[in-house]
Design a protein around this motif. Structure first.
Motif, PDB file in Angstrom:
ATOM      1  N   ASP A 152      -4.564  10.405  -2.152  1.00 27.43           N
ATOM      2  CA  ASP A 152      -5.057  11.230  -3.263  1.00 27.43           C
ATOM      3  C   ASP A 152      -3.897  11.782  -4.083  1.00 27.43           C
ATOM      4  O   ASP A 152      -3.979  11.900  -5.305  1.00 27.43           O
ATOM      5  N   THR A 153      -2.803  12.153  -3.389  1.00 23.66           N
ATOM      6  CA  THR A 153      -1.659  12.759  -4.064  1.00 23.66           C
ATOM      7  C   THR A 153      -0.842  11.723  -4.826  1.00 23.66           C
ATOM      8  O   THR A 153      -0.445  11.946  -5.974  1.00 23.66           O
ATOM      9  N   VAL A 154      -0.591  10.578  -4.177  1.00 21.73           N
ATOM     10  CA  VAL A 154       0.174   9.491  -4.823  1.00 21.73           C
ATOM     11  C   VAL A 154      -0.596   8.195  -4.614  1.00 21.73           C
ATOM     12  O   VAL A 154      -0.342   7.452  -3.661  1.00 21.73           O
ATOM     13  N   PRO A 155      -1.545   7.870  -5.501  1.00 21.34           N
ATOM     14  CA  PRO A 155      -2.382   6.667  -5.318  1.00 21.34           C
ATOM     15  C   PRO A 155      -1.583   5.371  -5.255  1.00 21.34           C
ATOM     16  O   PRO A 155      -2.032   4.389  -4.663  1.00 21.34           O
ATOM     17  N   GLU A 156      -0.378   5.377  -5.855  1.00 22.08           N
ATOM     18  CA  GLU A 156       0.423   4.157  -5.879  1.00 22.08           C
ATOM     19  C   GLU A 156       0.830   3.694  -4.476  1.00 22.08           C
ATOM     20  O   GLU A 156       1.189   2.534  -4.277  1.00 22.08           O
ATOM     21  N   LEU A 157       0.781   4.592  -3.496  1.00 15.10           N
ATOM     22  CA  LEU A 157       1.156   4.209  -2.134  1.00 15.10           C
ATOM     23  C   LEU A 157       0.297   3.063  -1.606  1.00 15.10           C
ATOM     24  O   LEU A 157       0.746   2.242  -0.812  1.00 15.10           O
ATOM     25  N   ALA A 158      -0.960   3.008  -2.051  1.00 15.69           N
ATOM     26  CA  ALA A 158      -1.869   1.962  -1.565  1.00 15.69           C
ATOM     27  C   ALA A 158      -1.385   0.570  -1.937  1.00 15.69           C
ATOM     28  O   ALA A 158      -1.677  -0.407  -1.242  1.00 15.69           O
ATOM     29  N   ALA A 159      -0.652   0.462  -3.049  1.00 13.20           N
ATOM     30  CA  ALA A 159      -0.140  -0.843  -3.478  1.00 13.20           C
ATOM     31  C   ALA A 159       1.124  -1.242  -2.734  1.00 13.20           C
ATOM     32  O   ALA A 159       1.531  -2.400  -2.766  1.00 13.20           O
ATOM     33  N   ILE A 160       1.742  -0.277  -2.058  1.00 16.71           N
ATOM     34  CA  ILE A 160       3.043  -0.526  -1.437  1.00 16.71           C
ATOM     35  C   ILE A 160       2.917  -0.800   0.053  1.00 16.71           C
ATOM     36  O   ILE A 160       3.540  -1.718   0.588  1.00 16.71           O
ATOM     37  N   HIS A 161       2.109  -0.013   0.736  1.00 16.73           N
ATOM     38  CA  HIS A 161       1.992  -0.154   2.194  1.00 16.73           C
ATOM     39  C   HIS A 161       0.551   0.123   2.604  1.00 16.73           C
ATOM     40  O   HIS A 161      -0.050   1.099   2.154  1.00 16.73           O
ATOM     41  N   PRO A 162      -0.021  -0.727   3.472  1.00 16.55           N
ATOM     42  CA  PRO A 162      -1.409  -0.511   3.895  1.00 16.55           C
ATOM     43  C   PRO A 162      -1.527   0.655   4.875  1.00 16.55           C
ATOM     44  O   PRO A 162      -1.224   0.528   6.067  1.00 16.55           O
ATOM     45  N   LEU A 163      -1.924   1.812   4.371  1.00 15.59           N
ATOM     46  CA  LEU A 163      -2.070   3.006   5.197  1.00 15.59           C
ATOM     47  C   LEU A 163      -3.464   3.044   5.803  1.00 15.59           C
ATOM     48  O   LEU A 163      -4.451   3.158   5.086  1.00 15.59           O
ATOM     49  N   GLU A 164      -3.552   2.949   7.127  1.00 17.62           N
ATOM     50  CA  GLU A 164      -4.833   2.957   7.812  1.00 17.62           C
ATOM     51  C   GLU A 164      -4.700   3.735   9.111  1.00 17.62           C
ATOM     52  O   GLU A 164      -3.836   3.424   9.938  1.00 17.62           O
ATOM     53  N   ALA A 165      -5.548   4.717   9.301  1.00 17.34           N
ATOM     54  CA  ALA A 165      -5.455   5.566  10.492  1.00 17.34           C
ATOM     55  C   ALA A 165      -5.662   4.791  11.772  1.00 17.34           C
ATOM     56  O   ALA A 165      -5.069   5.118  12.814  1.00 17.34           O
ATOM     57  N   GLU A 166      -6.497   3.741  11.728  1.00 13.65           N
ATOM     58  CA  GLU A 166      -6.863   3.043  12.957  1.00 13.65           C
ATOM     59  C   GLU A 166      -6.272   1.640  13.035  1.00 13.65           C
ATOM     60  O   GLU A 166      -6.822   0.764  13.708  1.00 13.65           O
ATOM     61  N   ALA A 167      -5.133   1.445  12.377  1.00 11.63           N
ATOM     62  CA  ALA A 167      -4.427   0.169  12.460  1.00 11.63           C
ATOM     63  C   ALA A 167      -3.116   0.362  13.212  1.00 11.63           C
ATOM     64  O   ALA A 167      -2.549   1.462  13.250  1.00 11.63           O
ATOM     65  N   ALA A 168      -2.628  -0.716  13.820  1.00 10.51           N
ATOM     66  CA  ALA A 168      -1.346  -0.663  14.519  1.00 10.51           C
ATOM     67  C   ALA A 168      -0.246  -0.263  13.544  1.00 10.51           C
ATOM     68  O   ALA A 168      -0.206  -0.723  12.402  1.00 10.51           O
ATOM     69  N   ASP A 169       0.643   0.599  14.003  1.00  4.54           N
ATOM     70  CA  ASP A 169       1.709   1.070  13.126  1.00  4.54           C
ATOM     71  C   ASP A 169       2.985   1.241  13.934  1.00  4.54           C
ATOM     72  O   ASP A 169       3.002   1.075  15.154  1.00  4.54           O
ATOM     73  N   GLU A 170       4.052   1.614  13.221  1.00  3.58           N
ATOM     74  CA  GLU A 170       5.356   1.611  13.866  1.00  3.58           C
ATOM     75  C   GLU A 170       5.634   2.889  14.642  1.00  3.58           C
ATOM     76  O   GLU A 170       5.094   3.963  14.332  1.00  3.58           O
ATOM     77  N   GLU A 171       6.501   2.761  15.615  1.00  5.02           N
ATOM     78  CA  GLU A 171       6.796   3.863  16.533  1.00  5.02           C
ATOM     79  C   GLU A 171       7.857   4.814  16.009  1.00  5.02           C
ATOM     80  O   GLU A 171       8.272   5.731  16.722  1.00  5.02           O
ATOM     81  N   ILE A 172       8.295   4.633  14.750  1.00 13.29           N
ATOM     82  CA  ILE A 172       9.262   5.583  14.206  1.00 13.29           C
ATOM     83  C   ILE A 172       8.694   6.998  14.213  1.00 13.29           C
ATOM     84  O   ILE A 172       9.417   7.976  14.368  1.00 13.29           O
ATOM     85  N   THR A 173       7.368   7.112  14.083  1.00  8.26           N
ATOM     86  CA  THR A 173       6.749   8.439  14.103  1.00  8.26           C
ATOM     87  C   THR A 173       6.764   9.013  15.513  1.00  8.26           C
ATOM     88  O   THR A 173       6.785  10.234  15.688  1.00  8.26           O
ATOM     89  N   LEU A 174       6.778   8.158  16.524  1.00  4.06           N
ATOM     90  CA  LEU A 174       6.981   8.646  17.888  1.00  4.06           C
ATOM     91  C   LEU A 174       8.421   9.102  18.080  1.00  4.06           C
ATOM     92  O   LEU A 174       8.683  10.118  18.736  1.00  4.06           O
ATOM     93  N   LEU A 175       9.374   8.381  17.499  1.00  7.30           N
ATOM     94  CA  LEU A 175      10.760   8.827  17.551  1.00  7.30           C
ATOM     95  C   LEU A 175      10.927  10.171  16.840  1.00  7.30           C
ATOM     96  O   LEU A 175      11.766  10.996  17.231  1.00  7.30           O
TER      97      LEU A 175
END
Length: 392
Positions: free
Chosen positions: A149-172
């Protein structure tokens, strides 16, 4: 909250009061968090939304640490979980790492961390793990929606999905030994400090969180063979990755930095705009160009010294144009049979996730103060080895 105090004592106390807990576990996070807070307060030019967001982000991490230490006291067997040799996807951002991970994650023999699990690896409250719904999923969905909602352009750059596999950098990031803060705000002081640190504390904590996620998945009835991990972050810390996971197998993805670096800079610039009215594209270009060139050089040197047989090289163009051939090579590398079920799962996932379903992403080198001669100079060794080896 308006104008929250980005100070460590305040954040520690708030986390303790909101959870009713006091033990943060290993103290190695404290200096890293303090360094980050200094940069956020003095360098990041945060607006009110940015300050609120950073306060909530750091507070959530501190609450997670408190809850994790609490869980370990209740269930010490969590640290008995065996992490089998993981399959780890590394490479520059924008080289197909997400695509590869999400295709492989369709195989039930792999554990993978969903985006909601990387944001909230520890339950927000005591829950019944056998139940299908988890309040962490809704919390992650809300965060994704806020970002879009804040930056709609993000959708064109990276597929943001709460229930999809994602990277562990956020765990780091749960230990603050992570480049995630640099992606979210202009914090060059923190970044410079982090580059000089031993990354072992972050990777030790990452392993513990993977053990906890694996334990949680088993409580929900999901038992797999090994993890498929992925993060471009690892190119900066490849020695720490192998120190913690000595039997890891690494898939390194390759694409010309002429395409990847300006695309990455565009993504980072949009993220900075979430919390600052003074997001400088030239600062983005300078910081992330230098950072990624150094990371690739470090991984190239590491591979030349040791562990060369533990790497599989994959070209981005092959992932896009010949995905099943790439998948077959990966399974052969991993010494795992590629089953008919997995082939079907991957084909079904690809049918639902074509790149042309998202808007095009526009960017250029010049937007971020970069030039082709500069890229050729700083990435020459990498490009000669993996992009244009015929020139060597």
């Amino acid at each position: 909250m308006s104008n929250p105090r980005l100070e460590l004592p305040t954040l520690l106390l708030d986390a303790q009061q909101q959870t009713g807990l006091s033990d943060f576990g290993d103290d190695s996070f404290r200096e890293a968090c303090q360094r980050l807070l200094w940069s956020l307060n003095t360098e990041a030019n945060l607006n009110d939304i940015g300050r609120d967001s950073q306060y909530q982000r750091i507070l959530t991490i501190l609450k997670t640490r408190l809850r994790f230490a609490h869980y370990l006291k209740q269930y010490p067997q969590i640290l008995d979980e065996v992490i089998e040799p993981p399959l780890v996807i590394v490479g520059l951002p924008r080289t197909g790492t997400t695509l590869l991970q999400r295709m492989l994650a369709t195989d039930p023999r792999f554990y993978s961390a969903m985006y909601w699990e990387t944001l909230y690896p520890v339950p927000l409250e005591d829950i019944d793990f056998s139940q299908p719904e988890d309040p962490r999923i809704d919390a992650a969905r809300a965060q994704v929606q806020m970002m879009l909602d804040t930056v709609p352009e993000l959708a064109a750059i990276h597929p943001l999905e709460a229930e999809a596999a994602d990277e562990e950098i956020t765990l780091l990031e749960q230990s603050f030994f992570s480049t995630n803060p640099e992606a979210m705000a202009n914090v060059p002081g923190f970044g410079a400090w982090l580059e000089q640190q031993d990354q072992s504390p972050g990777y030790r904590y990452l392993k513990q969180l993977l053990q906890f996620l694996q334990w949680q998945k088993k409580q929900r009835g999901h038992s797999a063979r090994r993890w498929v991990l992925k993060s471009p972050h690892h190119i900066h810390c490849i020695d720490s990755l192998f120190a913690e996971f000595p039997d890891a197998q690494v898939i390194q993805t390759h694409r010309d930095p002429l395409q990847t670096i300006p695309s990455l800079a565009s993504f980072i610039h949009h993220l900075w705009q979430l919390g600052s009215d003074q997001a400088d594209p030239l600062a983005v270009g300078e910081q992330w160009h230098r950072k990624m060139a150094a990371g690739l050089h470090k991984t190239l040197e590491f591979r030349q010294r040791q562990h060369g047989d533990r790497f599989l090289d994959v070209r981005f163009i092959d992932t896009v144009e010949r995905p099943l051939a790439v998948i077959e090579a990966i399974y052969q590398f991993a010494d795992m049979p590629l089953t008919a079920e997995t082939r079907t799962n991957i084909e079904n996932w690809r049918a639902r996730n074509h790149r042309d379903q998202r808007a095009p992403h526009h960017y250029s080198l010049a937007q971020f103060g970069l030039s082709e001669p500069q890229m050729d100079r700083d990435y020459r060794a990498y490009r000669d080895t993996y992009i244009h080896p015929e020139k060597v």
